[in-house]
Design a protein around this motif. Structure first.
Motif, PDB file in Angstrom:
ATOM      1  N   MET A   1       0.840  -1.174   0.000  1.00 23.94           N
ATOM      2  CA  MET A   1       0.000   0.000   0.000  1.00 23.94           C
ATOM      3  C   MET A   1       0.883   1.233   0.000  1.00 23.94           C
ATOM      4  N   SER A  88       5.298   3.613   2.034  1.00 22.19           N
ATOM      5  CA  SER A  88       4.902   2.288   1.582  1.00 22.19           C
ATOM      6  C   SER A  88       5.031   1.358   2.770  1.00 22.19           C
ATOM      7  N   ARG A 111      -1.412   0.726   8.454  1.00 23.46           N
ATOM      8  CA  ARG A 111      -2.707   1.247   8.026  1.00 23.46           C
ATOM      9  C   ARG A 111      -3.041   2.422   8.921  1.00 23.46           C
TER      10      ARG A 111
END
Length: 114
Positions: A1, A88, A111
């Motif tokens: 992500m 990242s 997250r």
């Protein structure tokens, strides 16, 4: 992500930094040491000319976010007045770091809170 994060928010993250810096538990505590590395001046020049080429890497352990790669880039961002960084949760060169403890075990992807 991939995502973005305020540079100032990274300063209060924990770091598993393995340098000789004593008692370096928070990112802010290791940045002066990072600025003394022999490649720091050239990194500043590269970022000034071309921008940040790689995101910093943030992982979590026990629910806490940790900066696990990009300490020099964070220092450079502060020195150059860059207020937002790209992050990242996976390393760009994972094949070269198969034994990095931050990539397995209890470590998980970062997250941020919504």
């Amino acid at each position: 992500m991939l995502g973005t994060i305020a540079t100032a928010d990274v300063l209060d993250m924990l770091t598993p930094d393995g340098d000789d810096t004593p008692d370096a538990f928070y990112v802010r505590d290791v940045l002066d040491h990072k600025r003394t590395s022999e490649h720091y001046a050239s990194l500043l020049g590269e970022i000034r000319a071309d921008g940040m080429a790689l995101p910093i890497m943030i992982r979590t352990s026990n629910g806490q976010p940790w900066l696990v790669d990009g300490h020099h880039r964070v220092a450079a961002a502060l020195d150059l007045g860059i207020t937002t960084l790209v992050w990242s949760d996976l390393p760009m060169e994972i094949e070269f770091r198969p034994y990095d403890p931050t990539l397995n075990g209890e470590w998980g992807p970062y997250r941020p809170a919504a």
